[in-house]
Design an enzyme around this catalytic site. Structure first.
Site, short mmCIF file in Angstrom:
data_model
loop_
_atom_site.label_atom_id
_atom_site.label_comp_id
_atom_site.label_asym_id
_atom_site.label_seq_id
_atom_site.Cartn_x
_atom_site.Cartn_y
_atom_site.Cartn_z
N GLU A 241 -35.77 5.75 -7.79
CA GLU A 241 -36.05 6.65 -8.39
C GLU A 241 -35.70 8.16 -7.62
OE1 GLU A 241 -36.01 6.68 -11.24
OE2 GLU A 241 -37.52 4.95 -12.01
N CYS A 275 -39.43 15.42 -10.41
CA CYS A 275 -38.08 14.75 -10.84
C CYS A 275 -37.42 15.72 -12.03
CB CYS A 275 -38.25 13.34 -9.92
SG CYS A 275 -38.95 12.37 -11.56
P1 NAD Z 1 -39.67 11.80 0.41
O1 NAD Z 1 -38.10 11.70 0.01
O2 NAD Z 1 -39.62 13.19 1.57
O3 NAD Z 1 -40.35 10.98 0.77
C1 NAD Z 1 -41.05 9.82 -0.70
C2 NAD Z 1 -41.74 8.61 0.32
O4 NAD Z 1 -40.35 8.09 0.73
C3 NAD Z 1 -42.61 9.44 0.81
O5 NAD Z 1 -43.27 7.86 1.21
C4 NAD Z 1 -42.09 9.24 3.17
O6 NAD Z 1 -42.36 8.76 3.34
C5 NAD Z 1 -40.54 7.45 2.32
N1 NAD Z 1 -39.86 7.69 2.55
C6 NAD Z 1 -38.87 9.06 3.39
N2 NAD Z 1 -37.32 8.80 3.71
C7 NAD Z 1 -37.97 7.68 4.68
C8 NAD Z 1 -36.82 6.92 4.68
N3 NAD Z 1 -35.95 7.23 5.09
N4 NAD Z 1 -37.10 5.54 4.58
C9 NAD Z 1 -38.91 4.80 4.33
N5 NAD Z 1 -38.91 5.88 3.74
C10 NAD Z 1 -38.28 6.87 3.65
O7 NAD Z 1 -39.59 12.74 -1.33
P2 NAD Z 1 -40.64 13.88 -1.42
O8 NAD Z 1 -41.27 15.19 -0.75
O9 NAD Z 1 -42.61 12.43 -0.95
O10 NAD Z 1 -41.01 13.49 -3.13
C11 NAD Z 1 -40.55 14.61 -3.40
C12 NAD Z 1 -38.72 13.94 -4.22
O11 NAD Z 1 -39.62 12.89 -4.61
C13 NAD Z 1 -37.82 14.71 -4.71
O12 NAD Z 1 -36.64 14.81 -4.36
C14 NAD Z 1 -38.13 14.58 -6.16
O13 NAD Z 1 -36.90 14.87 -7.22
C15 NAD Z 1 -38.26 13.00 -6.10
N6 NAD Z 1 -39.28 12.21 -7.00
C16 NAD Z 1 -38.20 11.82 -8.15
C17 NAD Z 1 -38.46 10.95 -9.17
C18 NAD Z 1 -38.04 9.87 -10.20
O14 NAD Z 1 -38.36 9.04 -10.61
N7 NAD Z 1 -36.73 10.32 -10.29
C19 NAD Z 1 -40.26 10.96 -9.11
C20 NAD Z 1 -40.74 11.68 -8.69
C21 NAD Z 1 -40.35 12.94 -7.41
#
Ligand code: NAD
Length: 523
Positions: A241, A275
């Site tokens: 997601e 998102c």
């Molecule tokens: P992020 O990608 O920085 O982190 C999300 C999670 O993933 C965190 O727990 C982080 O530690 C982990 N993570 C990051 N890179 C990783 C990797 N390479 N391997 C494993 N784990 C990893 O995102 P964020 O800043 O926490 O959230 C915002 C983003 O999430 C925005 O881009 C938003 O659009 C998206 N988002 C999408 C949805 C959806 O349902 N499509 C919902 C909410 C947020």
């Protein structure tokens, strides 16, 4: 709240309203993950052996705990993410309770074995069924922006389906992650069925290397690409997601009061860090001026400040770096000719993480502002000459999470929705489908794959097994060895009987079919 000694590696919980660290949580050493996964596996089979109704009875108890602690939970969400309290209540607490109610009620039915009626005449003496079996251990990697609603929307169906779960909350929301663990413990779930690991992206990556049976990742598209690569290497299925670049299409017959209020809310709720945020507005020429004026006027009325003050409508962004990024994106757009009509500047007088919601006009698809996710409080408005142009521009994006169409003509709205490439389209509302647990959520392209919420989200948590039982166990099958000319002819008759156009030809082959059915077997 946990406060380990300074020597241990920690994850910090920061209040974005002040920029101050308010709690520290001990990071989970990557070296402990193997034991954590082993513990989850050891428990999972017993959990899966319980009837789904018993698992769901515990999920109902979780709902009671969340309900009883709703104010404390909302306060923590506001403190850790900066969002206004009303948003924490609507978008985290209410959605979590709706998720509990939906799966506790429906999961046992959704998970029941399903009959698969047979079509092929040669298979009529069999009964086929689908079984929905848990994967085992599911790793859930969560973002910070809806720190309760998003992970709970995934943990609950995963557990209902009989899995054990390891949750890695965002390193920006460790306190909410800890609260989730506390709620499950208070509801009486077996210890270790849901385990929380605290840490950053490296820990998320290490968790995947521990080979859970499935990974549910919610976060940025960049993070999702890494997760997809790791999962592919290890052949672990995933749900991703990811980011969105949601379009709002405002047609000439739309109610401008409602559409402008929706645009302002859709672009600036959670300070634009959703998102499903409205990032691109395409408005038909004839109404563009009055629609834009309304958006500007309503944006100027927004009260900005700490989310803990119930009168504030827009809180801080999650951190100062996020403000730097959005400021740079807005500056790049204005350098390319875009015009700021409202907001669009930092507010250091309020704190380190405040940015005034911005309404921006004179944009086009050559600008990064209209192509890349902003994840901040910016609404960009582009004027279009027709609904067709609006659809073409909405589809001119590698992201496709959700979109909305605004029109007085519901049927026209439905027809346009069918042409928009997107995981969900709402007509005369936006984003609220995320709060309807029966509605599936998920995108395609750079917005990811798979679905959460709804029956489809539950089915992401199971392996589908097909079981077929033959009713004539002593009877060799006609297609087994013992091939000869007669069998070849019988096969032809059978194909004619099943597929020839017209009943007459079919019946003419019936005798041959009958002979084939009762032929003797040489081998
Ligand atoms: P992020 O990608 O920085 O982190 C999300 C999670 O993933 C965190 O727990 C982080 O530690 C982990 N993570 C990051 N890179 C990783 C990797 N390479 N391997 C494993 N784990 C990893 O995102 P964020 O800043 O926490 O959230 C915002 C983003 O999430 C925005 O881009 C938003 O659009 C998206 N988002 C999408 C949805 C959806 O349902 N499509 C919902 C909410 C947020």
């Amino acid at each position: 709240m946990a406060s380990p000694p300074a020597s241990l590696s920690t994850v910090q919980s920061t209040d974005p309203a002040t920029g101050k660290v308010v709690a520290r949580f001990e990071s989970t050493p990557a070296g402990e993950l193997a034991e954590i996964i082993r513990r989850a596996r050891a428990l999972q089979e017993d959990w899966a052996a319980l009837p789904a109704k018993s698992r769901c009875a515990l999920i109902r108890r979780l709902g009671e705990v969340i309900y009883a602690r709703r104010r404390e939970l909302a306060e923590r969400v506001t403190r850790e993410t900066g969002k206004p309290r009303a948003e924490a209540l609507f978008a985290d607490i209410l959605i979590s309770l709706e998720t509990v109610k939906y799966y506790a009620r429906n999961a046992p039915r959704f998970l029941q074995e399903e009959r698969v009626p047979h079509q092929n005449l040669a298979a009529k003496a069999k009964s086929g069924r689908l079984r929905y079996e848990p994967f085992g251990v599911i790793a859930i990697i969560a973002p910070w922006n809806y720190p309760l609603a998003i992970p709970l929307g995934q943990i609950i169906p995963a557990l209902a389906a009989g899995n054990a779960v390891i949750l890695k909350p965002s390193e920006l929301a460790p306190s909410c992650g800890q609260l989730i663990a506390d709620c499950f413990a208070a509801a009486g779930f077996p210890p270790h069925l849901l385990q929380i690991v605290q840490g950053g992206r490296e820990l998320g990556a290490a968790l995947i290397e521990g080979r859970p049976e499935k990974v549910i990742f919610t976060g940025s598209t960049d993070g999702g690409k890494h997760v997809a690569e790791s999962c592919a290497r290890l052949m672990i299925p995933s749900v991703l997601e990811l980011g969105g670049k949601d379009a709002m299409l405002v047609l000439a017959d739309a109610d401008l009061e409602a559409a402008s209020s929706a645009a302002v809310w859709g672009a600036f709720t959670n300070c634009g860090q959703a998102c499903l945020s409205v990032e691109r507005v395409y408005v038909e020429q004839g109404i563009a001026e009055s629609f834009t004026e309304r958006c500007v006027a309503k944006t100027r009325l927004l009260r900005i400040g700490p989310g803990s003050d119930p009168d504030n409508e827009v809180g801080p962004m999650i951190g100062a770096q996020a403000v730097d990024k959005i400021e740079a994106q807005v500056q790049a757009a204005t350098a390319a000719g875009a015009r700021i009509l409202a907001g669009g500047r930092r507010r250091p007088d309020l704190g380190p993480c405040y940015f005034e919601p911005a309404v921006i006009a004179d944009v086009n698809h050559d600008m990064a502002l209209m192509r890349d996710p902003l994840f901040g409080p910016v609404m960009a408005i582009q004027v279009v000459s027709s609904a067709d142009e609006a659809v073409a521009l909405a589809n001119d994006s590698p992201y496709s999470l959700s979109a909305s169409v605004w029109t007085a003509d519901r049927e026209r709205g439905r027809r346009l929705a069918a042409r928009i490439r997107s995981g969900a389209v709402m007509v005369n509302d936006l984003a609220s489908y995320f709060g309807m647990p029966e509605a599936p959520h998920g995108g395609s392209g750079l917005s990811g794959w798979g679905r959460t919420h709804s029956r489809l989200g539950l089915l992401e948590m199971v392996r589908v097994k097909y079981v077929d039982v033959d009713w004539l166990p002593r009877r060799p099958k006609n297609w087994w060895f013992g091939y000869d000319r007669a069998l070849g002819q019988a096969a032809e008759r059978f194909i004619e009987f099943s597929h020839a156009p017209g009943w007459r030809r079919r019946w003419r082959s019936a005798a041959g079919v009958f002979r084939a059915l009762f032929r003797g077997h040489r081998i």
